[in-house]
Design a protein around this motif. Structure first.
Motif, short mmCIF file in Angstrom:
data_model
loop_
_atom_site.label_atom_id
_atom_site.label_comp_id
_atom_site.label_asym_id
_atom_site.label_seq_id
_atom_site.Cartn_x
_atom_site.Cartn_y
_atom_site.Cartn_z
N ASN A 66 5.54 40.34 111.34
CA ASN A 66 6.69 41.00 111.94
C ASN A 66 7.79 41.30 110.93
O ASN A 66 8.79 41.91 111.28
N GLU A 67 7.62 40.87 109.70
CA GLU A 67 8.65 41.04 108.69
C GLU A 67 8.06 41.78 107.50
O GLU A 67 6.98 41.44 107.04
N ASP A 68 8.75 42.79 107.01
CA ASP A 68 8.20 43.51 105.88
C ASP A 68 8.79 43.01 104.56
O ASP A 68 9.80 42.31 104.54
N PHE A 69 8.13 43.36 103.48
CA PHE A 69 8.56 42.90 102.16
C PHE A 69 9.92 43.47 101.79
O PHE A 69 10.70 42.81 101.11
N GLU A 70 10.20 44.70 102.22
CA GLU A 70 11.50 45.31 101.93
C GLU A 70 12.62 44.49 102.55
O GLU A 70 13.65 44.27 101.93
N MET A 71 12.41 44.02 103.78
CA MET A 71 13.43 43.22 104.44
C MET A 71 13.62 41.90 103.71
O MET A 71 14.75 41.43 103.55
N ALA A 72 12.56 41.29 103.23
CA ALA A 72 12.67 40.03 102.49
C ALA A 72 13.48 40.23 101.20
O ALA A 72 14.33 39.40 100.86
N ALA A 73 13.24 41.33 100.52
CA ALA A 73 14.00 41.63 99.30
C ALA A 73 15.47 41.87 99.63
O ALA A 73 16.37 41.39 98.93
N GLN A 74 15.72 42.61 100.71
CA GLN A 74 17.11 42.88 101.09
C GLN A 74 17.83 41.61 101.56
O GLN A 74 19.02 41.45 101.36
N ARG A 75 17.08 40.71 102.13
CA ARG A 75 17.65 39.42 102.54
C ARG A 75 18.19 38.68 101.31
O ARG A 75 19.29 38.16 101.31
N ARG A 76 17.38 38.64 100.26
CA ARG A 76 17.81 37.98 99.02
C ARG A 76 19.06 38.64 98.45
O ARG A 76 19.99 37.96 98.01
N LEU A 77 19.08 39.96 98.44
CA LEU A 77 20.25 40.68 97.91
C LEU A 77 21.49 40.40 98.75
O LEU A 77 22.58 40.20 98.20
N LEU A 78 21.32 40.39 100.05
CA LEU A 78 22.46 40.11 100.93
C LEU A 78 23.00 38.70 100.70
O LEU A 78 24.21 38.49 100.61
N LEU A 79 22.13 37.72 100.58
CA LEU A 79 22.58 36.35 100.36
C LEU A 79 23.25 36.20 98.99
O LEU A 79 24.26 35.50 98.86
N SER A 80 22.72 36.86 97.99
CA SER A 80 23.34 36.83 96.66
C SER A 80 24.74 37.47 96.71
O SER A 80 25.70 36.93 96.15
N PHE A 81 24.85 38.59 97.38
CA PHE A 81 26.15 39.24 97.55
C PHE A 81 27.11 38.32 98.31
O PHE A 81 28.27 38.16 97.94
N THR A 82 26.63 37.68 99.36
CA THR A 82 27.46 36.80 100.17
C THR A 82 27.97 35.63 99.34
O THR A 82 29.13 35.21 99.49
N ALA A 83 27.14 35.09 98.46
CA ALA A 83 27.59 34.03 97.57
C ALA A 83 28.75 34.52 96.70
O ALA A 83 29.78 33.84 96.56
N THR A 84 28.62 35.72 96.17
CA THR A 84 29.65 36.30 95.32
C THR A 84 30.98 36.42 96.05
O THR A 84 32.02 35.98 95.55
N VAL A 85 30.97 37.02 97.24
CA VAL A 85 32.23 37.18 97.96
C VAL A 85 32.73 35.85 98.52
O VAL A 85 33.93 35.65 98.68
N GLY A 86 31.81 34.94 98.79
CA GLY A 86 32.21 33.60 99.23
C GLY A 86 32.99 32.88 98.14
O GLY A 86 34.00 32.24 98.42
N PHE A 87 32.53 32.99 96.89
CA PHE A 87 33.28 32.38 95.79
C PHE A 87 34.67 33.01 95.69
O PHE A 87 35.65 32.31 95.46
N GLU A 88 34.74 34.33 95.86
CA GLU A 88 36.04 35.01 95.82
C GLU A 88 36.96 34.49 96.93
O GLU A 88 38.15 34.31 96.71
N GLN A 89 36.42 34.27 98.11
CA GLN A 89 37.23 33.85 99.24
C GLN A 89 37.63 32.38 99.18
O GLN A 89 38.73 32.03 99.57
#
Length: 183
Positions: A66-89
């Motif tokens: 039910n999950e494609d590889f593109e979504m798994a890759a985007q999940r990683r990118l989203l979490l990495s981005f979230t870490a970045t803005v979380g550190f800023e906040q």
């Protein structure tokens, strides 16, 4: 006759920059050297968030039917981005934010170099930053961006998933920053 060398149509910005710029200037104007404890806590924050990021990546690295590889890759990118803005906040100043970010990157690179390479798509980060910087309904906009990057633009299921991932990982960063007395 038009005077090509006239500067009468040029506007000069006033002496009062926006509040955000002024606040950032105030924080960075005086040399603000964090004490050793805060520096170590910022390093620990980056490492703790990186290890959670790596753990999540391994847990979700083999998509089911039910999950494609593109979504798994985007999940990683989203979490990495979230870490970045979380550190800023959640870091009290730019210096500690930078220390946490460097610790995050160094830990991911050391523990899983393949994940490090797969989680640094500056194009995706640009789209997330555009959504983030709009200011209102950030989590909803991040969810919409996630859906778009997964090639499911407008799909409410993907939008809600992106929103939930963003909110969850931001809470991970906040909790760690609070426990380390950075927030």
């Amino acid at each position: 006759m038009i005077d090509l060398y006239s500067d009468s149509d040029i506007k000069i910005a006033g002496s009062k920059p926006s509040r955000d710029i002024e606040k950032r200037r105030e924080k960075t104007a005086a040399p603000n050297v964090p004490n050793k404890e805060k520096t170590e806590n910022a390093k620990a924050l980056g490492k703790r968030v990186a290890l959670e990021f790596i753990r999540d990546s391994k847990d979700s690295s083999f998509p089911d039917e039910n999950e494609d590889f593109e979504m798994a890759a985007q999940r990683r990118l989203l979490l990495s981005f979230t870490a970045t803005v979380g550190f800023e906040q959640f870091c009290p100043d730019d210096t500690l934010c930078g220390i946490a970010q460097k610790s995050f990157i160094d830990t991911v690179k050391k523990e899983d170099n393949g994940l490090y390479k797969a989680s640094n798509d500056t194009g995706a980060f640009s789209f997330y930053y555009l959504a983030y910087r709009r200011g209102s309904e950030i989590d909803r906009r991040i969810g919409q961006t996630f859906a778009m990057l997964c090639s499911h633009d407008g799909d409410p299921v993907y939008q809600e998933l992106g929103e939930a991932l963003y909110c969850w990982f931001l809470s991970v960063v906040k909790k760690a920053a609070t426990e380390l007395n950075l927030k």
